[in-house]
Design a protein around this motif. Sequence first.
Motif, PDB file in Angstrom:
ATOM      1  N   VAL A  19     -14.766 -12.066 -57.580  1.00  0.00           N
ATOM      2  CA  VAL A  19     -15.298 -11.019 -57.030  1.00  0.00           C
ATOM      3  C   VAL A  19     -16.077 -11.373 -55.724  1.00  0.00           C
ATOM      4  O   VAL A  19     -16.830 -12.397 -55.927  1.00  0.00           O
ATOM      5  CB  VAL A  19     -16.525 -10.314 -58.077  1.00  0.00           C
ATOM      6  CG1 VAL A  19     -17.288  -9.197 -57.187  1.00  0.00           C
ATOM      7  CG2 VAL A  19     -15.906  -9.771 -59.205  1.00  0.00           C
ATOM      8  N   GLU A  22     -18.991  -7.882 -53.591  1.00  0.00           N
ATOM      9  CA  GLU A  22     -18.757  -6.579 -54.420  1.00  0.00           C
ATOM     10  C   GLU A  22     -17.779  -6.058 -54.512  1.00  0.00           C
ATOM     11  O   GLU A  22     -17.654  -4.872 -54.979  1.00  0.00           O
ATOM     12  CB  GLU A  22     -19.972  -5.586 -53.970  1.00  0.00           C
ATOM     13  CG  GLU A  22     -21.509  -6.125 -54.387  1.00  0.00           C
ATOM     14  CD  GLU A  22     -22.599  -5.281 -53.348  1.00  0.00           C
ATOM     15  OE1 GLU A  22     -22.375  -4.517 -52.968  1.00  0.00           O
ATOM     16  OE2 GLU A  22     -23.515  -5.902 -53.648  1.00  0.00           O
ATOM     17  N   GLN A  23     -16.494  -6.608 -54.291  1.00  0.00           N
ATOM     18  CA  GLN A  23     -15.216  -6.164 -54.335  1.00  0.00           C
ATOM     19  C   GLN A  23     -14.376  -7.238 -54.998  1.00  0.00           C
ATOM     20  O   GLN A  23     -14.578  -8.469 -55.013  1.00  0.00           O
ATOM     21  CB  GLN A  23     -14.623  -5.753 -53.054  1.00  0.00           C
ATOM     22  CG  GLN A  23     -15.004  -4.810 -52.185  1.00  0.00           C
ATOM     23  CD  GLN A  23     -14.579  -3.533 -52.526  1.00  0.00           C
ATOM     24  OE1 GLN A  23     -13.790  -3.315 -53.157  1.00  0.00           O
ATOM     25  NE2 GLN A  23     -15.318  -2.341 -52.218  1.00  0.00           N
ATOM     26  N   ILE A  24     -13.304  -6.573 -55.950  1.00  0.00           N
ATOM     27  CA  ILE A  24     -12.224  -7.569 -56.747  1.00  0.00           C
ATOM     28  C   ILE A  24     -11.490  -8.167 -55.615  1.00  0.00           C
ATOM     29  O   ILE A  24     -10.984  -7.548 -54.414  1.00  0.00           O
ATOM     30  CB  ILE A  24     -11.878  -6.869 -57.602  1.00  0.00           C
ATOM     31  CG1 ILE A  24     -12.747  -6.776 -58.748  1.00  0.00           C
ATOM     32  CG2 ILE A  24     -10.428  -7.846 -57.979  1.00  0.00           C
ATOM     33  CD1 ILE A  24     -12.327  -5.844 -59.678  1.00  0.00           C
ATOM     34  N   GLU A  25     -11.607  -9.597 -55.412  1.00  0.00           N
ATOM     35  CA  GLU A  25     -10.813 -10.390 -54.238  1.00  0.00           C
ATOM     36  C   GLU A  25      -9.284 -10.050 -54.536  1.00  0.00           C
ATOM     37  O   GLU A  25      -8.693 -10.383 -55.576  1.00  0.00           O
ATOM     38  CB  GLU A  25     -11.169 -11.731 -54.435  1.00  0.00           C
ATOM     39  CG  GLU A  25     -10.721 -12.696 -53.308  1.00  0.00           C
ATOM     40  CD  GLU A  25     -11.094 -12.263 -51.809  1.00  0.00           C
ATOM     41  OE1 GLU A  25     -10.551 -11.988 -51.045  1.00  0.00           O
ATOM     42  OE2 GLU A  25     -12.261 -12.749 -51.665  1.00  0.00           O
ATOM     43  N   ILE A 223     -19.787  -3.943 -58.064  1.00  0.00           N
ATOM     44  CA  ILE A 223     -19.039  -4.479 -59.180  1.00  0.00           C
ATOM     45  C   ILE A 223     -19.415  -6.085 -59.395  1.00  0.00           C
ATOM     46  O   ILE A 223     -19.734  -6.673 -58.308  1.00  0.00           O
ATOM     47  CB  ILE A 223     -17.385  -4.607 -58.726  1.00  0.00           C
ATOM     48  CG1 ILE A 223     -16.965  -3.065 -58.679  1.00  0.00           C
ATOM     49  CG2 ILE A 223     -16.663  -5.466 -59.672  1.00  0.00           C
ATOM     50  CD1 ILE A 223     -15.534  -2.887 -58.166  1.00  0.00           C
TER      51      ILE A 223
END
Length: 257
Positions: A19, A22-25, A223
């Motif tokens: 992550v 705050e975003q899924i890589e 997230i």
Amino acid sequence: MNIFVIMKRTFDTEEKIAVNDEQIEEEGAEFIINPYDEYAVEEAINLREEHGGEVTVVTVGEEESEKQLRNALAMGADKAVLINTEDDLEDGDQFTTVKILEAFFEEKEVGIILAGNVAIDEASGQVGPRLAERLDIPYVTTITSINVDGKTVQIERDVEGDVEKVETYLPLLVTCQQGLNEPRYPSLPGIMKAKKKPLEELELDDLDLEEDDVEAKTKTVDIFLPPEKEAGKVLEGEVDDQVTELVALLRNEAKVL
Ligand SMILES: Cc1cc2nc3c(=O)[nH]c(=O)nc-3n(C[C@H](O)[C@H](O)[C@H](O)COP(=O)(O)OP(=O)(O)OC[C@H]3O[C@@H](n4cnc5c(N)ncnc54)[C@H](O)[C@@H]3O)c2cc1C
């Protein structure tokens, strides 16, 4: 019978997920067909073998989703549709996805739509039921068995380990649960054939939708991964000493006694 599967491209949660910001890589992540959607594809093929008709797999996604659609074609689906939102939308939520799918299905003669019980990435379990509501057709969730006889459909569904039997009718939407079947692996001839099967690409325009019509109603604000678990404590020594230490730990550290 016109059999549709709505399927989602998801990252593989068996792999390590990073992550960032705050975003899924997405870079380096493995992408797959949402596993519950594989049950849907398998069941769609079985229904076609039993009742005839055609299996169409549909994804709302981006150009990269073509790979997962081709995999479903290699399993045995007949046609694929990619509703590509890449150029039109940056954000979306369940409302967005359902609104787009509703527009796609509006003009279609539907026999049955199969969806996954839940997507393993965002896991809201909303898309199937919400779509059925919009199309004004019955829906049954978490199905583990289905038997179509004319317009009548007998279903068994998983209810937290118990089985519920339901009778309903076509046209219908179901969401598929583990135990429904064993999804097949694409065979080599299947993979070769899939390259030539039709894959239609649509954009919002083709569905008479504007960006404003599908604007997300929710926003993901954060997230994050759960905190790492602390290493467990292994007690050693004589059993009596271990028990004394365990009781002391439960009283003083865990504060449960
Ligand atoms: C343009 C756009 C941009 C998006 N951007 C973001 C973003 O920036 N960040 C983010 O976190 N999420 C984004 N999403 C994804 C969105 O928030 C949800 O993931 C999506 O609506 C499905 O919800 P879910 O994952 O909870 O699926 P669930 O409701 O749990 O899925 C259940 C079943 O519904 C079907 N289904 C779900 N999604 C699709 C699909 N896309 N196409 C076809 N069938 C489907 C499958 O059968 C699946 O098994 C975007 C979506 C769109 C359309």
